[in-house]
Enzyme design. Structure first.
Site, PDB file in Angstrom:
ATOM      1  N   ASP A 132      -8.103  51.162 -30.817  1.00  0.00           N
ATOM      2  CA  ASP A 132     -10.360  50.020 -30.787  1.00  0.00           C
ATOM      3  C   ASP A 132     -10.844  51.109 -29.969  1.00  0.00           C
ATOM      4  O   ASP A 132     -10.711  52.538 -29.295  1.00  0.00           O
ATOM      5  CB  ASP A 132      -9.516  48.707 -30.231  1.00  0.00           C
ATOM      6  CG  ASP A 132      -9.288  48.918 -28.441  1.00  0.00           C
ATOM      7  OD1 ASP A 132      -9.570  50.180 -28.165  1.00  0.00           O
ATOM      8  OD2 ASP A 132      -8.109  48.259 -28.627  1.00  0.00           O
ATOM      9  N   LYS A 153     -12.150  46.248 -32.518  1.00  0.00           N
ATOM     10  CA  LYS A 153     -12.090  45.128 -32.997  1.00  0.00           C
ATOM     11  C   LYS A 153     -13.635  45.196 -32.578  1.00  0.00           C
ATOM     12  O   LYS A 153     -13.896  45.755 -31.328  1.00  0.00           O
ATOM     13  CB  LYS A 153     -11.866  43.785 -32.103  1.00  0.00           C
ATOM     14  CG  LYS A 153      -9.738  43.898 -32.836  1.00  0.00           C
ATOM     15  CD  LYS A 153      -9.279  43.426 -31.275  1.00  0.00           C
ATOM     16  CE  LYS A 153      -7.603  43.135 -31.466  1.00  0.00           C
ATOM     17  NZ  LYS A 153      -6.947  42.497 -31.056  1.00  0.00           N
ATOM     18  N   MET A 264     -16.123  41.315 -20.842  1.00  0.00           N
ATOM     19  CA  MET A 264     -16.358  41.080 -22.432  1.00  0.00           C
ATOM     20  C   MET A 264     -16.989  39.238 -22.128  1.00  0.00           C
ATOM     21  O   MET A 264     -17.060  38.596 -23.202  1.00  0.00           O
ATOM     22  CB  MET A 264     -15.148  40.820 -22.657  1.00  0.00           C
ATOM     23  CG  MET A 264     -14.318  41.437 -23.453  1.00  0.00           C
ATOM     24  SD  MET A 264     -12.172  40.569 -24.104  1.00  0.00           S
ATOM     25  CE  MET A 264     -11.616  40.095 -22.297  1.00  0.00           C
TER      26      MET A 264
END
Length: 347
Positions: A132, A153, A264
């Site tokens: 990723d 992602k 995040m």
């Protein structure tokens, strides 16, 4: 001692069984070497030993100390001694990784230097790497000869859904590949590594985990911010900020004290900041947003909880948010916290 040698056009003799040498063979050919591969001593003796050899590479799964402290290269020892006597350098290559297994590898926060030795070994021995965008994916062509599969992602968008990633791991391993799942940070810190492990276990696919350096600690450190400090903060709490928290969760976090690290969480920072203030956290609480930590374009924005929405409006992912008095330890942070938030390149 580590020596760099150009292999372009170099005649290399590779000794080892085909299964054990598959990655070493790919590495030498990728660097431009002219490789003669001998799969067994008997085959060499029938064909005769190559004469023009500049380097001998031995892949011996069971290398062991020999008499007099010398390394014994098993069935290849006679051939190795022949070329060594002729003045040809001999190097040893690790055997290829086992087929049909999956390794979940923590890649740190994107800087190649934060990869562990076990992580580098796993990448070197892989046939397939599913990666990723938060791991050091840009370095993969230099670190591995594996087939590289991007399953990255983005916030709000999964190029490959998690269920498909799980299925790919199992499918590739069952097909006989040595599979690495390269993930950002540590596989078990908001990385869904346990879901991937469970999928492999349910399919009777051997799986192991290589821990990685979590961005929860490494990214604040890149900005000069310790997550704990004697006399300032004796604990730190790491939370996922990808979804809004409840009022009860805001109250719990505000009452914990210490340092709050949010992963995040840029998109939900306004909601988080407002909730913490309503729960009683002081407006003057220092807050930092570190974008692209450990990269050349790293950026640090320093502010306070009361101004978080305004001063961090231009921040974007990937980023780590740090809330607490330890933020004052950032280089020259005092003046900026008193005046106004400033974006600073710290690389």
């Amino acid at each position: 001692m580590m020596l760099e040698l150009s292999l372009e056009g170099l005649n290399v003799l590779l000794l080892g069984e085909p299964g054990a040498t598959r990655q070493a063979l790919a590495r030498y050919r990728r660097e431009g070497a002219v490789v003669a591969h001998l799969a067994s001593p008997a085959a060499f003796l029938r064909a005769g030993l190559p004469g023009r050899v500049s380097l001998v590479a031995v892949v011996a799964p069971s290398v062991r100390p020999g008499a007099g402290g010398r390394v014994h290269d098993g069935v290849w020892q006679g051939i190795v001694d022949h070329y060594r006597a002729a003045g040809v350098p001999v190097v040893r290559e690790p055997a290829a990784g086992s087929r049909g297994v999956v390794t979940l590898v923590g890649g740190g926060c994107g800087a190649e230097g934060l990869l562990t030795r076990d992580a580098l070994d796993a990448l070197r021995d892989a046939d397939v790497v599913l990666y990723d965008r938060l791991g050091p994916w840009e370095s993969l062509p230099a670190l591995s000869t594996a087939e590289l599969v991007d399953v990255g992602k983005l916030p709000g968008h999964h190029k490959v859904p998690q269920e498909e990633i799980n299925a790919l791991l199992v499918e590739q391993a069952r097909a006989g590949a040595n599979v690495v799942r390269l993930k950002g940070g540590d596989p078990y810190v908001f990385g869904r590594g346990s879901e991937e492990l469970d999928a492999c276990t349910a399919a009777n696919v051997p799986v192991r985990v290589v821990s990685g350096v979590s961005s929860a600690i490494a990214v604040p450190a890149a900005a000069g911010i310790p997550v704990t400090q004697r006399g300032v903060s004796h604990c730190f709490t790491v939370i996922s900020g990808h979804a809004p928290l409840s009022s009860a969760e805001h109250a719990h976090l505000a009452g914990l004290g210490g340092t709050l690290v949010v992963l995040m969480g840029v998109a939900n920072l306004p909601h988080l900041a407002a909730g913490l203030r309503r729960a009683g956290m002081a407006n003057s609480t220092p807050l930092a947003v570190i974008e692209r930590g450990h990269h050349v374009d790293q950026r640090v924005t320093l502010t306070e909880l009361g101004r978080a929405e305004r001063d961090t409006a231009g921040c974007g992912n990937p980023a780590v948010i740090v809330i607490g008095d330890v933020v004052r330890q950032a280089p020259d942070s005092g003046a900026r916290l008193v005046a106004h938030a400033t974006a600073v390149d710290t690389a």
